[in-house]
Scaffold this motif. Structure first.
Motif, PDB file in Angstrom:
ATOM      1  N   MET A   1       1.271  -1.094  -0.326  1.00 53.58           N
ATOM      2  CA  MET A   1       0.421   0.002   0.175  1.00 53.58           C
ATOM      3  C   MET A   1       1.241   1.524  -0.160  1.00 53.58           C
ATOM      4  O   MET A   1       1.515   1.585   1.217  1.00 53.58           O
ATOM      5  CB  MET A   1      -1.103   0.029   1.636  1.00 53.58           C
ATOM      6  CG  MET A   1      -2.277   0.820   1.176  1.00 53.58           C
ATOM      7  SD  MET A   1      -2.835   0.999   2.650  1.00 53.58           S
ATOM      8  CE  MET A   1      -3.109  -0.294   2.562  1.00 53.58           C
ATOM      9  N   LYS A   2       0.586   2.001  -1.088  1.00 53.88           N
ATOM     10  CA  LYS A   2       1.081   3.347  -0.998  1.00 53.88           C
ATOM     11  C   LYS A   2       1.117   4.101   0.208  1.00 53.88           C
ATOM     12  O   LYS A   2      -0.280   4.357   1.272  1.00 53.88           O
ATOM     13  CB  LYS A   2       0.897   4.447  -2.151  1.00 53.88           C
ATOM     14  CG  LYS A   2       1.826   5.928  -2.364  1.00 53.88           C
ATOM     15  CD  LYS A   2       0.579   6.497  -3.981  1.00 53.88           C
ATOM     16  CE  LYS A   2       1.169   8.061  -3.543  1.00 53.88           C
ATOM     17  NZ  LYS A   2       0.571   8.845  -4.323  1.00 53.88           N
TER      18      LYS A   2
ATOM     19  N   PRO B   1       0.724   7.175   3.181  1.00 53.19           N
ATOM     20  CA  PRO B   1      -1.485   7.805   3.251  1.00 53.19           C
ATOM     21  C   PRO B   1      -0.732   9.294   2.925  1.00 53.19           C
ATOM     22  O   PRO B   1       0.763   9.496   3.217  1.00 53.19           O
ATOM     23  CB  PRO B   1      -1.321   7.661   4.231  1.00 53.19           C
ATOM     24  CG  PRO B   1      -0.952   7.321   4.990  1.00 53.19           C
ATOM     25  CD  PRO B   1      -0.113   6.083   4.400  1.00 53.19           C
TER      26      PRO B   1
ATOM     27  N   TYR C   1      -7.342  12.595  -3.022  1.00 55.37           N
ATOM     28  CA  TYR C   1      -8.018  11.999  -4.812  1.00 55.37           C
ATOM     29  C   TYR C   1      -7.780  13.260  -5.894  1.00 55.37           C
ATOM     30  O   TYR C   1      -7.213  12.186  -6.603  1.00 55.37           O
ATOM     31  CB  TYR C   1     -10.017  12.473  -4.392  1.00 55.37           C
ATOM     32  CG  TYR C   1     -10.541  12.560  -5.491  1.00 55.37           C
ATOM     33  CD1 TYR C   1     -10.824  10.591  -6.612  1.00 55.37           C
ATOM     34  CD2 TYR C   1     -10.933  13.162  -6.781  1.00 55.37           C
ATOM     35  CE1 TYR C   1     -10.716  10.667  -7.271  1.00 55.37           C
ATOM     36  CE2 TYR C   1     -11.526  12.648  -7.878  1.00 55.37           C
ATOM     37  CZ  TYR C   1     -11.072  11.518  -8.110  1.00 55.37           C
ATOM     38  OH  TYR C   1     -11.737  11.017  -9.682  1.00 55.37           O
TER      39      TYR C   1
ATOM     40  N   GLU D   1      -4.116   7.007  -2.640  1.00 55.90           N
ATOM     41  CA  GLU D   1      -5.960   5.957  -2.145  1.00 55.90           C
ATOM     42  C   GLU D   1      -5.614   6.075  -0.438  1.00 55.90           C
ATOM     43  O   GLU D   1      -6.617   5.746  -0.310  1.00 55.90           O
ATOM     44  CB  GLU D   1      -5.015   4.791  -2.540  1.00 55.90           C
ATOM     45  CG  GLU D   1      -4.338   4.712  -3.656  1.00 55.90           C
ATOM     46  CD  GLU D   1      -3.985   2.711  -4.268  1.00 55.90           C
ATOM     47  OE1 GLU D   1      -3.879   2.334  -2.759  1.00 55.90           O
ATOM     48  OE2 GLU D   1      -3.675   2.925  -5.549  1.00 55.90           O
ATOM     49  N   THR D   2      -4.717   6.820   0.443  1.00 56.96           N
ATOM     50  CA  THR D   2      -5.533   6.656   1.953  1.00 56.96           C
ATOM     51  C   THR D   2      -4.860   7.627   2.668  1.00 56.96           C
ATOM     52  O   THR D   2      -3.777   8.794   1.869  1.00 56.96           O
ATOM     53  CB  THR D   2      -4.965   5.468   2.359  1.00 56.96           C
ATOM     54  OG1 THR D   2      -3.825   5.388   2.049  1.00 56.96           O
ATOM     55  CG2 THR D   2      -5.804   3.571   1.926  1.00 56.96           C
TER      56      THR D   2
ATOM     57  N   HIS E   1     -11.185  -1.693   1.395  1.00 56.74           N
ATOM     58  CA  HIS E   1     -11.146  -0.508   2.213  1.00 56.74           C
ATOM     59  C   HIS E   1     -10.443  -0.318   2.961  1.00 56.74           C
ATOM     60  O   HIS E   1     -11.081  -0.283   4.104  1.00 56.74           O
ATOM     61  CB  HIS E   1     -12.388   0.534   2.081  1.00 56.74           C
ATOM     62  CG  HIS E   1     -13.258   0.335   0.114  1.00 56.74           C
ATOM     63  ND1 HIS E   1     -12.692   0.113  -0.167  1.00 56.74           N
ATOM     64  CD2 HIS E   1     -14.422  -0.669   0.400  1.00 56.74           C
ATOM     65  CE1 HIS E   1     -13.883   0.310  -1.460  1.00 56.74           C
ATOM     66  NE2 HIS E   1     -14.556  -0.356  -1.049  1.00 56.74           N
TER      67      HIS E   1
ATOM     68  N   PRO F   1     -10.004   5.257   3.382  1.00 53.05           N
ATOM     69  CA  PRO F   1      -9.415   5.513   1.953  1.00 53.05           C
ATOM     70  C   PRO F   1     -10.434   6.047   1.604  1.00 53.05           C
ATOM     71  O   PRO F   1     -11.634   6.527   1.705  1.00 53.05           O
ATOM     72  CB  PRO F   1     -10.476   3.617   1.790  1.00 53.05           C
ATOM     73  CG  PRO F   1     -11.186   3.434   2.702  1.00 53.05           C
ATOM     74  CD  PRO F   1     -11.566   4.642   3.837  1.00 53.05           C
ATOM     75  N   VAL F   2      -9.985   6.622  -0.041  1.00 55.83           N
ATOM     76  CA  VAL F   2     -10.281   7.432  -0.691  1.00 55.83           C
ATOM     77  C   VAL F   2     -11.880   7.256  -1.169  1.00 55.83           C
ATOM     78  O   VAL F   2     -12.128   7.720  -1.884  1.00 55.83           O
ATOM     79  CB  VAL F   2      -8.844   8.372  -1.539  1.00 55.83           C
ATOM     80  CG1 VAL F   2      -9.917   8.991  -2.520  1.00 55.83           C
ATOM     81  CG2 VAL F   2      -8.563   9.287  -0.593  1.00 55.83           C
ATOM     82  N   ALA F   3     -11.128   5.767  -1.283  1.00 51.95           N
ATOM     83  CA  ALA F   3     -12.457   5.854  -2.174  1.00 51.95           C
ATOM     84  C   ALA F   3     -13.627   5.128  -1.382  1.00 51.95           C
ATOM     85  O   ALA F   3     -15.273   5.582  -2.026  1.00 51.95           O
ATOM     86  CB  ALA F   3     -12.385   3.554  -2.108  1.00 51.95           C
TER      87      ALA F   3
END
Length: 202
Positions: free
Chosen positions: A1-2, A4, A88, A93-94, A122, A146-148
């Protein structure tokens, strides 16, 4: 995971401190906000500050400032949403949030939140500490988000939701446990008495 984006939440009204920006209060040789920046910056890819009102008062920090997109000071979830929207736009992504009035939070906050989020669709994790009566005490201004799910959070806020844990529980949120000895690292400065206590701890 990148790694944050770090989002420092400073959008409250600080009523118990008489109003104004708690983060600008001095603790030792730097402001409360300065302590938070020093702890969070090494753990994230970049930082942004969530604060309402004139952003020029934070010019000395060199950190971008984003205001709540939901009007009316509806609580920390509005700051989380502002951070998610900014993330975003920047391709993250987070985000990881931290409160601007909490100068002693763990220096390994981010890696432990990310470890707790492994294999989640997520990543949504709140920091927590043990509590003798309730089993655990969740700290909703310290979390991995989570940005999602930003549009879902926007709809929830527009629908009247205000409690962080209600929203996180809806999405299977987890907790990352941190020790609370010799004191709770998520202790935050709400009153002049809290500031005096923090001066003793520092």
């Amino acid at each position: 995971m990148k790694q944050p984006l770090g989002v420092i939440l400073a959008g409250g009204q600080a009523r118990r401190m008489g109003g104004g920006d708690k983060g600008r209060l001095m603790l030792g040789d730097r402001s409360l906000l300065g302590h938070v920046i020093a702890r969070l910056q090494p753990q994230v890819s970049a930082l942004v500050l969530n604060a309402n009102g004139d952003p020029s008062r934070f010019e000395g920090t060199t950190i971008p400032v984003v205001a709540d997109s939901i009007a009316g000071f509806v609580g920390p979830l509005a700051g989380v949403l502002a951070g998610l929207d900014y993330a975003y736009e920047q391709g993250f992504e987070t985000i990881v949030t931290a409160a601007a009035d909490t100068p002693f939070f763990p220096c390994d906050l981010v890696p432990r939140l990310m470890t707790a989020a492994e294999r989640m669709e997520h990543p949504l994790v709140l920091a927590a500490t043990p509590d003798r009566e309730r089993g655990r005490n969740r700290h909703p201004t310290f979390g991995l988000w989570p940005v999602a799910l930003r549009d879902d959070l926007r709809r929830a806020l527009e629908g009247g939701l205000r409690k962080v844990v209600l929203w996180s529980d809806q999405h299977g949120g987890r907790e990352a446990m941190f020790e609370a000895e010799p004191f709770d690292p998520f202790f935050n400065v709400n009153t002049p008495e809290d500031l005096a206590r923090a001066e003793g701890l520092i």
